[in-house]
Design a protein around this motif. Structure first.
Motif, PDB file in Angstrom:
ATOM      1  N   UNK A 176      65.807  14.941  50.485  1.00 29.47           N
ATOM      2  CA  UNK A 176      64.377  14.649  50.402  1.00 29.47           C
ATOM      3  C   UNK A 176      63.800  14.195  51.741  1.00 29.47           C
ATOM      4  N   UNK A 177      64.607  14.320  52.804  1.00 28.77           N
ATOM      5  CA  UNK A 177      64.155  13.870  54.121  1.00 28.77           C
ATOM      6  C   UNK A 177      62.896  14.621  54.550  1.00 28.77           C
ATOM      7  N   UNK A 178      62.901  15.935  54.380  1.00 28.94           N
ATOM      8  CA  UNK A 178      61.710  16.732  54.690  1.00 28.94           C
ATOM      9  C   UNK A 178      60.953  16.990  53.399  1.00 28.94           C
ATOM     10  N   UNK A 182      60.405  22.388  46.214  1.00 29.93           N
ATOM     11  CA  UNK A 182      61.229  22.419  44.997  1.00 29.93           C
ATOM     12  C   UNK A 182      61.932  21.091  44.723  1.00 29.93           C
ATOM     13  N   UNK A 183      62.640  20.490  45.713  1.00 31.11           N
ATOM     14  CA  UNK A 183      63.265  19.197  45.404  1.00 31.11           C
ATOM     15  C   UNK A 183      62.259  18.092  45.084  1.00 31.11           C
ATOM     16  N   UNK A 184      61.105  18.091  45.751  1.00 29.26           N
ATOM     17  CA  UNK A 184      60.101  17.068  45.463  1.00 29.26           C
ATOM     18  C   UNK A 184      59.561  17.227  44.041  1.00 29.26           C
ATOM     19  N   UNK A 185      59.356  18.478  43.624  1.00 22.29           N
ATOM     20  CA  UNK A 185      58.877  18.706  42.257  1.00 22.29           C
ATOM     21  C   UNK A 185      59.944  18.271  41.246  1.00 22.29           C
ATOM     22  N   UNK A 186      61.208  18.575  41.564  1.00 26.79           N
ATOM     23  CA  UNK A 186      62.303  18.226  40.652  1.00 26.79           C
ATOM     24  C   UNK A 186      62.394  16.712  40.456  1.00 26.79           C
ATOM     25  N   UNK A 187      62.225  15.969  41.548  1.00 26.16           N
ATOM     26  CA  UNK A 187      62.288  14.511  41.464  1.00 26.16           C
ATOM     27  C   UNK A 187      61.100  13.976  40.663  1.00 26.16           C
ATOM     28  N   UNK A 188      59.934  14.523  40.938  1.00 27.56           N
ATOM     29  CA  UNK A 188      58.727  14.095  40.220  1.00 27.56           C
ATOM     30  C   UNK A 188      58.917  14.341  38.713  1.00 27.56           C
ATOM     31  N   UNK A 189      59.484  15.491  38.393  1.00 23.55           N
ATOM     32  CA  UNK A 189      59.727  15.832  36.990  1.00 23.55           C
ATOM     33  C   UNK A 189      60.692  14.828  36.354  1.00 23.55           C
ATOM     34  N   UNK A 190      61.755  14.511  37.088  1.00 24.88           N
ATOM     35  CA  UNK A 190      62.761  13.567  36.593  1.00 24.88           C
ATOM     36  C   UNK A 190      62.117  12.201  36.316  1.00 24.88           C
ATOM     37  N   UNK A 191      61.276  11.762  37.246  1.00 23.98           N
ATOM     38  CA  UNK A 191      60.577  10.483  37.089  1.00 23.98           C
ATOM     39  C   UNK A 191      59.681  10.490  35.852  1.00 23.98           C
ATOM     40  N   UNK A 291      72.284  19.011  42.120  1.00 21.53           N
ATOM     41  CA  UNK A 291      72.043  20.433  41.855  1.00 21.53           C
ATOM     42  C   UNK A 291      70.554  20.729  41.705  1.00 21.53           C
ATOM     43  N   UNK A 292      69.784  19.685  41.364  1.00 19.98           N
ATOM     44  CA  UNK A 292      68.339  19.896  41.190  1.00 19.98           C
ATOM     45  C   UNK A 292      67.592  19.868  42.521  1.00 19.98           C
ATOM     46  N   UNK A 293      68.293  19.526  43.599  1.00 19.37           N
ATOM     47  CA  UNK A 293      67.605  19.326  44.873  1.00 19.37           C
ATOM     48  C   UNK A 293      67.745  20.506  45.829  1.00 19.37           C
ATOM     49  N   UNK A 294      68.155  21.658  45.312  1.00 25.57           N
ATOM     50  CA  UNK A 294      68.293  22.809  46.198  1.00 25.57           C
ATOM     51  C   UNK A 294      66.910  23.373  46.522  1.00 25.57           C
TER      52      UNK A 294
END
Lengths: 307, 262
Positions: A176-178, A182-191, A291-294
């Motif tokens: 999530x450094x940059x 896709x990874x930002x959306x995945x994290x938002x979804x998880x939250x 795996x969700x952060x690809x």
């Protein structure tokens, strides 16, 4: 097109009281529709897509059979609590729009808490004045959350606790450094799945305007861009006001059928609360399946803009 | 390289008023045009085609008269175009529009690159591009200020992130929304203009879509509802100050800060 009238009608829904349909009035009901949208199939009256919501069946059909009801195919409001603010940042540098949104989120949450307390009062008085009844009113618990995703940001999350947030959820991962969609959306979804906030506020920065719609589409929910005013109803529906047509008209927008309700707000529209010297609230570190952060995006370089 | 550009027909002017009594929108005229931001996306597509080959197709959604913007795209050099049009799409919000467009895109075939303008001038949301990408499950990058390079299976782009510029390589298929001024849009060609009138425009209706469930489109498929529209409040407050130039300029600066204009 007179779209105001049309929209008001569509916020309602046509229902048929099947128990009031009998052989004597059935044909009359079917005949009253000029669009042939009322059909009798397998023992029930059905309204087809031909319905233009002209309401002639309510007005001229057999009495009490057709009714115009408020659309309560509504969201499951009770299981979605609180207001979440997306922490907008560039490589850990928190954008000030975040504090402004925290200020607005607190105001909205206070409105809900106040109305919940008020609703509880008369009930308490009706009983004997024996202090708290044990179970708090349903919406007395309506927290303000922050979701902060990035890398090397745990220390920076502490700053948010000076602005009156109840809980900051931090996702600190190398991936999530940059800012990559896709990874930002995945994290938002998880939250959102874990915390179930009733409303989500996102700063209308270039990244916020890219991320918020992606998240809204994932939840098949509504998103109102660039709100200039936000209010909240007692039932937690967010009243979103925004300009349209280059500011020549204002629109009041609701999202009653789905949760979370999402809105973006531009920088310098809301007011940030005073920074308090003490810290309140807590920081919760969250894990997410790698795996969700690809991503199919590779960041090659980042350059500071001049000025 | 297969490129698709999403374009929209918007009112020719933003000078609309609301009748304060009835709350109904008073449209000044009926003239309409292609969303100006879409011209930059189309220009980007045409330049990529000129350098790397392939085709440029355009897709729009709207009433039948929106076919006009597809014709406009033909005049600029688009190879092919389609219009999604159906009464069932009336009243679509961002989500329902994005769903319809993504289904329309699937219908047209496979693309390496989908380009959108940064936003429209009527809705101003900048949300439809990213939502289409989500429905298609492809990556997207918004606010592209420069196309750096096209590689075999990817594009290298520069994205404006406010204080920094990110240079990123995005794999195909992907969706990009481009900033104004990425390229200067060309004028329609006279020669193409003469033939554009006869060229075919494919129309796609609700029942043609892979997901033809009418509950997903139009007002039914829209989670947001416009409860009311109203004219903006006119700012009636005014202040008169007197003093020396220096005093007044300080006061002015303070006031502007207070009002968050600076």
């Amino acid at each position: 097109m007179i779209w105001k009238e049309r929209l008001e009608i569509f916020m309602k829904r046509l229902i048929c009281h099947q128990e009031k349909v009998n052989e004597a009035n059935r044909e009359q009901l079917i005949a009253v529709c000029p669009f042939h949208a009322i059909e009798y199939n397998n023992g029930v009256i059905e309204i087809s897509a031909g319905c233009k919501m002209c309401m002639l069946c309510v007005k001229n059909g057999p009495e009490g059979v057709m009714e115009l009801a408020e659309d309560e195919s509504a969201a499951d409001r009770d299981s979605w609590r609180g207001i979440a603010v997306y922490v907008d940042h560039t490589y850990g540098e928190i954008h000030p729009v975040t504090m402004e949104l925290i200020g607005k989120a607190k105001e909205l949450a206070d409105t809900i808490k106040a109305s919940a307390a008020k609703a509880k009062e008369p009930a308490d008085k009706a009983k004997e004045p024996a202090g708290p009844t044990g179970k708090p009113a349903a919406l007395a618990d309506f927290p303000v959350y922050c979701v902060f995703m990035g890398h090397g940001i745990v220390k920076k999350a502490e700053e948010l606790l000076h602005y009156g947030v109840d809980e900051v959820f931090v996702y600190d991962e190398e991936e999530l450094a940059d800012f990559r969609i896709e990874p930002y959306t995945a994290v938002f979804e998880d939250f959102i799945r874990k915390v179930r906030p009733s409303s989500v506020l996102v700063g209308a920065t270039t990244t916020g305007r890219s991320l918020a719609p992606r998240v809204a589409a994932r939840f098949r929910t509504g998103l109102t861009a660039d709100c200039t005013k936000l209010e909240i109803k007692d039932n937690t529906d967010l009243v979103q006001i925004r300009p349209a047509f280059g500011g020549n008209i204002m629109a009041r927008i609701l999202c009653t059928k789905t949760r979370p309700q999402m809105a973006t707000v531009r920088y310098k529209v809301m007011n940030a609360p005073e920074r308090s010297p003490e810290r309140n609230g807590k920081i919760t570190l969250c894990d997410i399946d790698k795996a969700k952060l690809t991503s199919r995006i590779h960041v090659l370089k980042v350059t500071q803009k001049p000025g | 390289m297969e490129i698709l550009v999403c374009i929209k027909q918007v009112p020719g002017t933003t000078k609309v008023e609301v009748d304060p009594e009835t709350g109904v929108l008073k449209r000044a005229g009926v003239d309409s045009k292609m969303n100006p931001y879409d011209l930059y996306a189309l220009e980007t597509a045409l330049r990529l085609k000129e350098r790397h080959g392939g085709t440029v197709r355009v897709l729009s959604m709207g009433p039948p008269q929106a076919a006009e913007v597809i014709r406009e795209a033909y005049m600029m050099g688009a190879d092919d175009g389609a219009l999604i049009t159906d009464g069932g799409f009336a009243g679509s919000d961002v989500l329902a529009t994005s769903r319809a467009l993504s289904e329309g895109i699937k219908k047209l075939g496979a693309f390496d690159l989908i380009l959108c303008g940064k936003q429209t001038t009527d809705g101003d949301t900048a949300q439809v591009g990213p939502e289409i990408a989500e429905f298609l499950d492809i990556p997207h990058v918004a606010n592209i200020i420069r196309m750096v390079e096209i590689r075999e299976k990817s594009a290298v782009v520069e994205m404006d992130m406010g204080s920094v510029v990110q240079t990123a390589e995005v794999s195909f298929p992907c969706l990009l929304t481009v900033e104004k001024d990425i390229f200067q849009p060309r004028l329609p060609s006279y020669r193409r203009k003469k033939s554009a009138g006869e060229r075919e425009i494919r129309t796609i209706s609700l029942k043609d879509l892979g997901d033809a469930d009418e509950r997903n489109y139009g007002l039914n498929g829209s989670p947001t509802q416009v409860e009311r529209i109203f004219p903006p409040e006119a700012g009636g407050s005014r202040e008169i100050w007197t003093g020396t130039g220096e005093e007044l300029s300080l006061k002015m600066a303070e006031k502007l800060r207070q009002l968050k204009f600076i």
